[in-house]
Design an enzyme around this catalytic site. Sequence first.
Site, PDB file in Angstrom:
ATOM      1  N   CYS A 358       0.786  -1.233   0.000  1.00  0.00           N
ATOM      2  CA  CYS A 358       0.000   0.000   0.000  1.00  0.00           C
ATOM      3  C   CYS A 358       0.823   1.291   0.000  1.00  0.00           C
ATOM      4  CB  CYS A 358      -1.057   0.008   1.081  1.00  0.00           C
ATOM      5  SG  CYS A 358      -0.729  -1.005   2.500  1.00  0.00           S
ATOM      6  N   ARG A 387       7.380 -10.903   5.136  1.00  0.00           N
ATOM      7  CA  ARG A 387       7.065 -10.745   6.551  1.00  0.00           C
ATOM      8  C   ARG A 387       7.801 -11.810   7.350  1.00  0.00           C
ATOM      9  NH1 ARG A 387       0.554  -9.549   5.958  1.00  0.00           N
ATOM     10  NH2 ARG A 387       0.825  -8.062   4.263  1.00  0.00           N
ATOM     11  N   GLN A 405       0.948 -10.918  -3.271  1.00  0.00           N
ATOM     12  CA  GLN A 405      -0.475 -10.645  -3.138  1.00  0.00           C
ATOM     13  C   GLN A 405      -1.033 -10.238  -4.490  1.00  0.00           C
ATOM     14  OE1 GLN A 405      -0.011  -7.503  -0.135  1.00  0.00           O
ATOM     15  NE2 GLN A 405      -1.124  -8.833   1.264  1.00  0.00           N
ATOM     16  N   ASP A 407      -2.818  -7.870  -5.226  1.00  0.00           N
ATOM     17  CA  ASP A 407      -3.193  -6.719  -4.426  1.00  0.00           C
ATOM     18  C   ASP A 407      -3.792  -5.612  -5.283  1.00  0.00           C
ATOM     19  OD1 ASP A 407      -3.415  -5.509  -2.015  1.00  0.00           O
ATOM     20  OD2 ASP A 407      -1.281  -5.097  -1.747  1.00  0.00           O
ATOM     21  N   HIS A 409      -5.355  -1.344  -4.580  1.00  0.00           N
ATOM     22  CA  HIS A 409      -5.818  -0.296  -3.672  1.00  0.00           C
ATOM     23  C   HIS A 409      -6.715   0.643  -4.440  1.00  0.00           C
ATOM     24  CE1 HIS A 409      -2.290  -1.972  -1.673  1.00  0.00           C
ATOM     25  NE2 HIS A 409      -3.039  -1.808  -0.599  1.00  0.00           N
ATOM     26  N   LYS A 492     -13.615  -4.747   7.630  1.00  0.00           N
ATOM     27  CA  LYS A 492     -13.129  -5.574   6.520  1.00  0.00           C
ATOM     28  C   LYS A 492     -14.026  -6.767   6.290  1.00  0.00           C
ATOM     29  CE  LYS A 492     -10.058  -8.333   9.408  1.00  0.00           C
ATOM     30  NZ  LYS A 492      -8.777  -9.004   9.491  1.00  0.00           N
ATOM     31  N   HIS A 538      -8.359  -1.652   0.488  1.00  0.00           N
ATOM     32  CA  HIS A 538      -7.352  -2.665   0.144  1.00  0.00           C
ATOM     33  C   HIS A 538      -8.119  -3.899  -0.244  1.00  0.00           C
ATOM     34  CE1 HIS A 538      -4.268  -0.680   2.931  1.00  0.00           C
ATOM     35  NE2 HIS A 538      -5.389  -0.161   3.350  1.00  0.00           N
TER      36      HIS A 538
END
Length: 669
Positions: A358, A387, A405, A407, A409, A492, A538
């Site tokens: 992000c 991570r 991911q 991913d 945004h 979420k 997200h």
Amino acid sequence: MSLISVTLPDGNVNEYAAGITCSEVIIDVLGKKNGCVAAMVDGHERDMSYQLLDSCMIEGIKAESDAGMYILRHSTAHLLAQAVVELYPNAKPTIGPPVDRGFYYDFAMEPLLESDLKAIHKKMQEIARRNLTLERVELDEAELREHFASNPYKLEIIEDKVGAGSGSTIYRQGDWYDLCLGPHVPSTGKLMFCKLTSVSSAYWRGDQSREQLVRIYGIVEPTKDALKQTLHKMEEAKKRDHRKLGKDLQLFHIDEEVGQGLILWTPRGAIIRQELQNFIGEHLTRQGYSQVFTPHIGKLDLYRTSGHFPYYQDSQYPPLVEKDLMRKLSEEGCSCSELSNLMKTGDIDGYMLKPMNCPHHVKIYASQARSYRNLPIRLAEFGTVYRWEQSGEISGMTRVRGFTQDDAHLFVTEEQIGQEVLGCIELVQIIFEKLGMVDYRVRVGLRDPDSTKYVGDPDRWHKAEQACREAAASLGVEWSEEEGEAAFYGPKIDFVVKDVIGREWQLGTVQVDYNLPERFDLTYKGSDGELHRPVMIHRAPFGSMERFCGVLIEHFAGRFPTWLTPTQCHILTISQKHTDYANHVAAKLKENGIRVEIDDGDDTIGKKIRTHRKLHPAYMIILGDGEAESNTVSLRGRNGDQIADIPLDEFVRDICSEITKKSAKPSLV
RNA sequence: GCCAACGUAGCACAGCUGGUAGUGCGUCGGAUUUGUAAUCCGACGGUCGGGGGUUCGAGUCCCUCCGUUGGCUCCA
């Protein structure tokens, strides 16, 4: 003696003398116990021996029902505890609850080996055969303390759970007893069909600072057949384990020299991932996303602004420091902790492997002045993040330290939240549906109303939560609201699927975020000419490519649909004189974008089939004299079915169509 | 990170209470040229996860590190 009216499930009302037991009522009505292990009396689970003193409604609980299984498991946990104490008199039972697929019991004792389970199981069966009656006994607090005087764990439970001054119950079987509220099966004879599955460890009350206990897991079924079936299912599940299949099918490799939890996608696995990414990519384009690419690292300052550093330092790889600076610090004798402090205070800078995409995407948003006319802006990237997961947690592809991911945004106005959240979850649904993943549930994470940890205005939260609820409800699958499960920055929606061994994995997620736009001071110009703050969403419908592929491998048991499977056709020649024709067929297939492997070795055809079926191609193409003469192919499907002499052109046309349609299964044979 | 078990050729495994490593599949070579779940013969392949220790001698015992598995804890 007074009479009571007992209402039966069918609505009939019988009269009995007060004090009649559940068991007697059930036998009176059905003529037998009919597999009931307990009874539901006015909505409460009761023992079969429970005496009915007032008028009530009653219903038998069958062993194989959900509630019945729970009771069966609970009682078997007691049986286990008795067996362990008989074999190891110094062992102190602590707690032993039923769980989803079985039960466990935690003991304070010397560690056990897997091999000790056999003797314990034998003892359990022996006790089961004694067919001891489980008797419920009510005791006051003093009596409870006396009964468990030698077991500090039980005393602690009495202290905390039972409370001062009040009593509770124990269940007695033979000369053994346990603190318990019940209900339980009437006697140990009902518990013959159990098996101890594993031994491991747990902390007393899940608290890492407290005693380590020995935990024994087991399963139980009402009948011998059911136990056999369950064991068989467990065996089957093991075969689908993505760690095993990943190796057998050559999909990925993890190398300890590369690092724990770091996935190396081998060529065959990479195809699956690429196909999935292409598939998502198509939908991204359709839904108005813009694809972006960003690097794997960013400056510490970026993560100071985003808040990832240093607040989540424990779950990140340590920062990277420029070599000249590192040399200088080391010459100055700077210790690791000093270095770490200098980083925290911002006195020295470094880079971080990105734990999330992000901040990079935020910077793309912020790179231009934005107007309300541009919104929503949807930035998508297959972004790889790193991570630092705890070493004991890392497992296969589902829990790793580096993952990609799918991913995106979305930068939206307040008013657009609902519609955009809906768009996100529709995408998830399309993808799940195409892959036949119907067994998933949706979790809506909401604020804990009593906590103050959340950022953002409560009114806006309320609206966003409402949007998430409505979106979840529109899906038509099982969903639940969970208070306190929201991120601190917004509500979420999570998509949770089960793997073959019953573990649940969170895959996709859609999260509303008020925090990052604030931290990065993001703005857009509204129709009123003023600057406004956008809201971020997200979303990652697959969660990560690693975890998703892991779950998919198990979902398909390695037998992927034609469009996904790494090699779609394996061409096997009858003898080496057919190599030319095989090459001709292969070339034709490749021209049409079909993934092909040829085996023109000198093995017999039987041997070739045996070898290649292990890789689960969509089709095996058998080529010999007949096919070469007539320009045809003969197919063999995954289940062994065969079709001979299909014209090559026809086959190419059909398989292409199957691939384009992303059919769930190969269906040409 | 914590507890426990495990770690032997590419893969699946054997190797008893310490005497210096085997089997099957795969790979490679040769023979065979085959019609739908294993053709035959031969060879190569392991400093038994790494390091240290005990011992005349360790895959086997001890310590330590790494990794895997099952749990616990954690998961922005």
